[in-house]
Design a protein around this motif. Structure first.
Motif, mmCIF file in Angstrom:
data_model
loop_
_atom_site.group_PDB
_atom_site.id
_atom_site.type_symbol
_atom_site.label_atom_id
_atom_site.label_comp_id
_atom_site.label_asym_id
_atom_site.label_seq_id
_atom_site.Cartn_x
_atom_site.Cartn_y
_atom_site.Cartn_z
ATOM 1 N N UNK A 238 -64.352 60.751 -1.153
ATOM 2 C CA UNK A 238 -63.174 60.765 0.076
ATOM 3 C C UNK A 238 -62.898 59.425 0.461
ATOM 4 N N UNK A 239 -63.414 58.397 -0.036
ATOM 5 C CA UNK A 239 -63.496 56.893 0.214
ATOM 6 C C UNK A 239 -62.043 56.743 0.040
ATOM 7 N N UNK A 240 -61.439 55.751 0.946
ATOM 8 C CA UNK A 240 -60.344 55.015 1.173
ATOM 9 C C UNK A 240 -60.424 53.658 1.338
ATOM 10 N N UNK A 241 -59.441 52.970 1.229
ATOM 11 C CA UNK A 241 -59.757 51.511 1.174
ATOM 12 C C UNK A 241 -60.478 50.874 2.204
ATOM 13 N N UNK A 242 -60.212 51.417 3.475
ATOM 14 C CA UNK A 242 -60.977 51.015 4.744
ATOM 15 C C UNK A 242 -62.532 50.738 4.595
ATOM 16 N N UNK A 243 -62.985 51.902 3.656
ATOM 17 C CA UNK A 243 -64.368 52.270 3.528
ATOM 18 C C UNK A 243 -65.206 51.126 2.875
ATOM 19 N N UNK A 244 -64.418 50.238 1.894
ATOM 20 C CA UNK A 244 -64.783 49.125 1.339
ATOM 21 C C UNK A 244 -64.654 47.711 2.094
ATOM 22 N N UNK A 245 -63.918 47.905 3.388
ATOM 23 C CA UNK A 245 -63.673 46.600 4.254
ATOM 24 C C UNK A 245 -64.643 46.812 5.443
ATOM 25 N N UNK A 246 -64.928 47.589 5.787
ATOM 26 C CA UNK A 246 -65.523 47.628 7.176
ATOM 27 C C UNK A 246 -66.675 48.765 7.078
ATOM 28 N N UNK A 247 -67.666 48.576 8.075
ATOM 29 C CA UNK A 247 -68.676 49.622 8.102
ATOM 30 C C UNK A 247 -68.732 50.482 9.171
ATOM 31 N N UNK A 248 -68.562 51.757 8.850
ATOM 32 C CA UNK A 248 -68.575 53.075 9.946
ATOM 33 C C UNK A 248 -69.785 52.833 10.993
ATOM 34 N N UNK A 249 -69.429 52.839 12.272
ATOM 35 C CA UNK A 249 -70.464 53.111 13.224
ATOM 36 C C UNK A 249 -70.671 54.530 13.657
#
Ligand SMILES: Nc1ncnc2c1ncn2[C@@H]1O[C@H](COP(=O)(O)OP(=O)(O)OP(=O)(O)O)[C@@H](O)[C@H]1O
Ligand SMILES: Nc1ncnc2c1ncn2[C@@H]1O[C@H](COP(=O)(O)OP(=O)(O)OP(=O)(O)O)[C@@H](O)[C@H]1O
Ligand code: SF4
Ligand SMILES: [Mg+2]
Ligand SMILES: [Mg+2]
Lengths: 336, 325
Positions: free
Chosen positions: A297-308
Motif C-alpha cells: 500500500x506504499x504511496x510516495x509519501x511513505x518514502x519521503x517521511x516517517x509515519x509517527x
C-alpha cells in the motif's frame, strides 16, 4: 487509572559496528501497567531483545550504547542510575528470563547453590533458609523431587526444565516486572503450556507485570492483555490483544497475522507471505516508513517521511500514513 | 509389497542405540529410540510426523534414508526391500532420497560457495560436469527463487530463509523422488517460515515429490501434510488423514498435544478446551510398562499399566493405539 510500572520513552540503542551505525532500537515508546501482560512481537532482528536488554542496562559496550530516551521504572529514570543502583534493581525489582537458558545458568554450580545465592543476595536470607526456599521455588515451577535435585548441575536437566529453573531464578526475588525473552522456544508445546500457565498464575497471584517477547502469535493471543508490534527498531502498532487480532491497522501486523497457519481454519486457506526481506538497520533511512519496500500500500509519501504513532481508537496506536484505509483494503487477509 | 501405492513403507522398524559404560565400553542398556513402527507414504503424498522432543522422529527419518542401520524391521522403497542394500545399489538409492535439515546455519559448509554447495551432489553422483553443471546449478537456484548470480557468494552472506532455500536446492539437485524434511522451518521467523512452507508445497506439486515432513509445530504440519503420524516414546500412538486427526483426535496424547497449541486468534482460543499434560516425557532407556503414555494420561486405567495397546484401525485409515478407544 491503572498504575504504570514501566514507561519507555523514545528509547534509542545503537551499535557502532564496522559497517556503520546500526540503529537497533530507534525511538521506542510504550508503557506497562501493574499486573499487565504485554507481548512484544516482530520479526527476527527488529530489536526486541536489544530493547529488553536496554531496560536491564545490559547492552554490551562497545559496540552498543543507549544514545537517548528515558526508561521510567517506579518513578525513576533507569538510564540515570549508577551501576550500583542498577544492580539493586536488576534481578530484584526487575527480573529477566533470557533467550538461551544454558548460557545464563552457571554450568559449574549446582542449581540449589545458584538459586540460594540469588535469594541470599536479593532477599537477605540465611544460607539454610535460602536452600529451603530454593526447593520451594523449584516445586513451584514444577520440578519433581525438588529437594534432591537441588544438588544437580544444569546439564542434568532437560531443556524445558532448564527454562523452568530460569523462571524460578527470576522469581526468586519477587520481581515487580518480569521480562521473558522467548522463554519457551526450545521446548515442546506441552511443556510450553505448563510454563506459560505458571507465569500467568504468578502474575495473577502477585500482581507481577510481564513483558513477553515471542514469535508465537498463538501464545500472544492466549495470554497477552496488550500487544506491541515492532518493526525495524520502532513500534508500528500497539493495542489491546483482541483489537490487534480483530482489527489490525498496520500492513505489517496484518501480514504477520495472516502468515501463520491455523489449526482451527480449513487446511486449504492460503498462507499470506510478506514479500521481501527485513531492512538493513545500518542503511535504513530515518526519514521513510521502514516497511515501505515490502508494503503493498506504499504511496510516495511513505518514502519521503516517517509515519509517527497516531491514536486510532481506544488504547490503539498505529504508525502508518494509510491506517484509515488499511482495515478495508486488507479485509481479505483478515477473513476467518 | 509392490502395487499397494506406497513409495516408502516401514515395517515394524526398531532402532536401539547402545549405552556404553566403563573402560571396556561395554553395553549396559539400550535407548529404545524407535520401537516397532509401521507406516507407509504414498507416491505424491506428504506424511507429517509429530511428537515431543526425543520421541524418535529424526531416527525414523534417518533409518528410512539408510543413514542409520536398523536394529530390526524392514524398509521398502518403490516396493523393494532396501533395509540392507549396499555398494552401488545404495549409492543409486541416495539419489532418489534426500534430506532437508532443520538448521540452515549449521548444515551448510561456510567455506564453500553457494554454487558448490548446491552442485556437490551432481558431482558426487557424476550427474553433470562443466558448462552443463553450471547451468544446472543456476536452474536449481531459480527453482528455489534465488538469483543464479548468487552462486559465487558464501553462506554467511545469506539470511536464515535464504539459507534454507539453499539447503532445499541442494536436496533437489539429484532429482530425488522422496525427501525427508526434518524440521525444515522450525528455526525460521514466522514471515520467512511462510515463504519456505509455500515453496516446499509448490515444489511438491511441480516436481511430483513425496515428503516425510517432521516438525513439532502442529499447525505447520497440518497445513502441509495429507496424513499425520503421531509418535510417543518410540511408538506410533495415532495416525489419520490430516483433517480428520485435527477434527477428531482419538488418542488422549494426540488430544493433549493439539489442545496445547494456542490459536492465534483470542476469541477462538478462549473457546477451546484445554488438557494440560503434567510431568516430563519418561526416559527412552526405561519406557513405562504397558501403554507408554500411562504415566501422563488422565484417563489411564489399571489395564493400561499392564498391557500394551495395539495400533488398531478404528476408521478409514485412522489408526489408534489406546485401550479406551
Ligand atoms: N552485541 C551486538 N553487536 C552488534 N549488533 C547487535 C548486537 N546485539 C544485537 N545487535 C543487532 O541489533 C539488531 C536487533 O537485534 P535483537 O537481538 O534485538 O533482535 P530480536 O528482535 O531480539 O531478534 P530475534 O527474534 O531473532 O531474537 C540486530 O540487527 C542485531 O544484529
Ligand atoms: N546417534 C544417537 N546415539 C544415541 N542416542 C541417540 C542418537 N540419536 C538419537 N538418540 C536418542 O534417541 C531418542 C530419539 O531421538 P530423535 O532424535 O529421533 O528424537 P526426535 O523425535 O527427532 O526429537 P527432537 O524433536 O528433539 O528432534 C532420544 O532419546 C535421543 O537421545
Ligand atoms: S506508511 Fe506507507 S509504506 Fe508504511 S505501512 Fe503505511 S502504507 Fe505501507
Ligand atoms: Mg531476540
Ligand atoms: Mg529430531
Amino acid at each position: 487509572m491503572r498504575e504504570t510500572v514501566l514507561e519507555v520513552k523514545g528509547l534509542r540503542t545503537y551499535f557502532y559496528i564496522r559497517e556503520g551505525v546500526l540503529r537497533a532500537v530507534d525511538g521506542l515508546s510504550y508503557s506497562v501497567n501493574k499486573g499487565e501482560f504485554v507481548a512484544l512481537v516482530g520479526e527476527s532482528a527488529c530489536g526486541k531483545s536489544v530493547s529488553a536488554l536496554s531496560i536491564m542496562r545490559l547492552i554490551p559496550y562497545p559496540p552498543g550504547i543507549i544514545v537517548g530516551g528515558e526508561i521510567i521504572f517506579e518513578g525513576r529514570d533507569l538510564l540515570k542510575l549508577s551501576e550500583e543502583e542498577m544492580r539493586s534493581i536488576r534481578g530484584n525489582r526487575i527480573a529477566m528470563v533470557f533467550q538461551e537458558p544454558m548460557t545464563s545458568l552457571n554450568p559449574v554450580l549446582t542449581i540449589g547453590r545458584q538459586i540460594a545465592e540469588s535469594l541470599e543476595l536479593h532477599r537477605g536470607l540465611e544460607k539454610n533458609d535460602a536452600l529451603v526456599e530454593a526447593a520451594n521455588l523449584l516445586k513451584l515451577v514444577g520440578i519433581p523431587d525438588a529437594e534432591r535435585r537441588l544438588n544437580d548441575y544444569p546439564y542434568q536437566f532437560s531443556g524445558g526444565m532448564q527454562q523452568r529453573i530460569m523462571i524460578a531464578m527470576a522469581l526468586s526475588c519477587n520481581p515487580v516486572l518480569l521480562i521473558a525473552d522467548e522463554p519457551t522456544t526450545s521446548v515442546d508445546v506441552t511443556v510450553q503450556a505448563q510454563l506459560m500457565e505458571l507465569m500467568n498464575n504468578l502474575r495473577s497471584q502477585f500482581g507481577m507485570s510481564v513483558i513477553l517477547i515471542t514469535h508465537n502469535l498463538g501464545l500472544v493471543a492466549r495470554y497477552a492483555d496488550r500487544v506491541n508490534v515492532m518493526y525495524a527498531g520502532r513500534l508500528v502498532e500497539s493495542g489491546l490483544t483482541d483489537t490487534i487480532y480483530s482489527q489490525p491497522h498496520h500492513p505489517y501486523t496484518v501480514g504477520l497475522i495472516a502468515s501463520v497457519p491455523r489449526l482451527d481454519l480449513p487446511r486449504q486457506r492460503p498462507l499470506y507471505v510478506i514479500p521481501g526481506l527485513p531492512p538493513n538497520l545500518v542503511r535504513l533511512s530515518p526519514n521513510v516508513c521502514a516497511f515501505a519496500p515490502r508494503c503493498r500500500f506504499a504511496i510516495s509519501k511513505c518514502t519521503e517521511q516517517r509515519p509517527e504513532l497516531e491514536q486510532v481508537g481506544d488504547e490503539h496506536w498505529v504508525a502508518c500514513f494509510r491506517h484509515q484505509e488499511i482495515p478495508e483494503l486488507t479485509a481479505m487477509e483478515c477473513e476467518r | 509389497m509392490t502395487g499397494n501405492g506406497y513409495l516408502v513403507e516401514v515395517n515394524n522398524l526398531v532402532k536401539y542405540f547402545p549405552v556404553l559404560a566403563g573402560v571396556m565400553r561395554r553395553k549396559v542398556a539400550d535407548i529404545k529410540a524407535v520401537d516397532g513402527v509401521s507406516f507407509g507414504v504414498k507416491q505424491g503424498e506428504v506424511v507429517g510426523l509429530v511428537g515431543e522432543s526425543g520421541c524418535g522422529k529424526t531416527t525414523v527419518g534417518r533409518c528410512i534414508l539408510r543413514l542409520y542401520d536398523v536394529t530390526s524391521g524392514n524398509i521398502y522403497f518403490q516396493g523393494k526391500d532396501i533395509t540392507t542394500i549396499e555398494g552401488e545399489e545404495l549409492r543409486r538409492l541416495r539419489r532418489d532420497m534426500q534430506l532437508i535439515f532443520q538448521d540452515p546455519y549449521a548444515s551448510l559448509n561456510p567455506r564453500m560457495t553457494i554454487g558448490d554447495i548446491i552442485g556437490e551432489p551432481l558431482l558426487v553422483h557424476g550427474l553433470s560436469q562443466g558448462k552443463e553443471y553450471r547451468q544446472k546449478v543456476a536452474e536449481l537456484l531459480e527453482i528455489v527463487e534465488l538469483e543464479p548470480r548468487m552462486a559465487d557468494r558464501y553462506p554467511h552472506e545469506f539470511s536464515g530463509g535464504q539459507r534454507q532455500r539453499i539447503g532445499i536446492a541442494r536436496a533437489l539437485a539429484t532429482r530425488p523422488k522422496f525427501i525427508v524434511c526434518d524440521e525444515p522451518v522450525s528455526a525460521l521467523d514466522v514471515s520467512i517460515q511462510a515463504q519456505v512452507i509455500k515453496l516446499l508445497k509448490q515444489l511438491k506439486e511441480e516436481l511430483g515429490l513425496t515428503y516425510l515432513f517432521i516438525a513439532h509445530d502442529l499447525s505447520v504440519v497440518r497445513y502441509i501434510s495429507d496424513r499425520v503420524v503421531v509418535m510417543y516414546l518410540g511408538k506410533i500412538v495415532e495416525t489419520a488423514d490430516s483433517e480428520e486427526l485435527y477434527t477428531t483426535p482419538l488418542h488422549p496424547y494426540t488430544q493433549a498435544l493439539l489442545s496445547a497449541v494456542p490459536i492465534p486468534c483470542p476469541e477462538v482460543d478462549r473457546s477451546r478446551k484445554r488438557i494440560l499434560l503434567t510431568g516430563d516425557v519418561p526416559s527412552p532407556l526405561f519406557p513405562p510398562s504397558g501403554c507408554r503414555f500411562h504415566t501422563r494420561c488422565r484417563l489411564a486405567k489399571d489395564e493400561c499399566k499392564k498391557k500394551e495397546p495395539e495400533l488398531r484401525e478404528v476408521g478409514t485409515e485412522h489408526w489408534v493405539a489406546c485401550h479406551l478407544v
